[in-house]
Design an enzyme around this catalytic site. Structure first.
Site, short mmCIF file in Angstrom:
data_model
loop_
_atom_site.label_atom_id
_atom_site.label_comp_id
_atom_site.label_asym_id
_atom_site.label_seq_id
_atom_site.Cartn_x
_atom_site.Cartn_y
_atom_site.Cartn_z
N TYR A 64 13.79 19.46 16.37
CA TYR A 64 14.61 19.75 15.19
C TYR A 64 15.33 18.47 14.80
O TYR A 64 15.48 17.56 15.62
CB TYR A 64 15.59 20.92 15.41
N HIS B 71 15.09 15.04 19.38
CA HIS B 71 15.01 14.48 18.03
C HIS B 71 14.05 13.30 18.05
O HIS B 71 14.13 12.47 18.95
CB HIS B 71 16.37 13.95 17.57
#
Ligand code: C5P
Length: 243
Positions: A171, A219
């Site tokens: 995400y 990430h």
């Protein structure tokens, strides 16, 4: 269908039962006013998006950062003791339960809801204060102005993940979501405190023990940074990289 991200997993649909039970109290508790969706040729809203990178150390950017209309900061990033390099003004602070800190009365609390429990936590912060754990212990309450609460629509987070990151990584990072928000609501976007250190690790300006590799974490720091560089090349943003 409303999508959101669940920690440690891929993009997941929100459980709609929990969600509808949660959204009602949210809308009655928090004002639904400031969308910043106005626009006009006369408006020049300047925004500083301040990430937590160690490249802020000895940057002397404080005064430049404070000179913006909006100053976005992330998570528990401090200003006290770092004013010369990061400034002292915070108009908006992006948090989720696990990264929450006390806010000044004039600062907008911007919640990034990664899971339904994050929305429930926000309600609890201003009411019962009974949520003390998510996947780890969290603050049951924080100092914050209820009238300045803003909640990012999970659909916006999905849009950032799908359209800007092409679903790479698990995400998007807090900083990347806030940068995308700034691009949508500001006329001028200046970016501070983004980027890994020379050894490729994500150090913070305030805490040298944080050294997650940008390529190994949830990430995809490298992918995000490439998008940021492209935006800079196209003069959509201005990057301040430190010295
Ligand atoms: O680490 P944390 O998520 O609290 O930092 C806030 C944001 O700043 C990150 O989400 C990331 O977008 C950015 N950051 C960065 N380079 C670093 C540290 C943080 O770009 N070295």
């Amino acid at each position: 269908m409303i999508y959101c991200f669940i920690s440690g997993q891929k993009l997941q649909p929100f459980q709609t039962v929990n969600l509808s039970e949660t959204v009602g109290p949210l809308f009655s508790l928090f004002r639904d006013e400031e969308h910043y969706s106005d626009s006009s040729p006369d408006r020049c809203r300047t925004c500083a998006v301040v990430g937590n990178s160690a490249n802020l150390i000895r940057s002397h950017y404080g005064a430049i950062i404070d000179n913006h209309n909006f100053v976005f900061r992330m998570n528990h990033a401090p200003t006290k003791g770092y004013e010369r390099d990061v400034g002292e003004k915070t108009t908006h602070r992006a948090i989720y339960p696990e990264s929450a800190v006390d806010l000044e009365n004039s600062t907008h609390l911007v919640l990034l809801p990664f899971k339904v429990l994050d929305l429930q936590w926000l309600i609890s912060v201003f009411t019962t204060k009974n949520i003390t754990r998510t996947y780890r212990a969290v603050k049951p309450t924080i100092k914050a102005n209820k009238d300045k609460v803003m909640i990012i629509n999970p659909e916006f987070m999905r849009y950032v993940y799908e359209s800007w990151l092409k679903k790479q990584g698990k995400y998007p990072s807090t900083g990347f979501i806030m940068l995308m928000l700034a691009l949508h609501i500001c006329d001028q976007v200046n970016v501070f405190g983004f980027g890994a250190s020379a050894n490729g690790r994500w150090y913070h300006y305030f805490d040298h023990s944080h050294h997650q590799s940008v390529h190994a974490g949830v990430h995809r720091g490298g992918v995000e940074y490439d998008v940021i560089l492209k935006l800079e090349q196209q003069q959509k943003i201005r990057m301040y990289r430190g010295w």
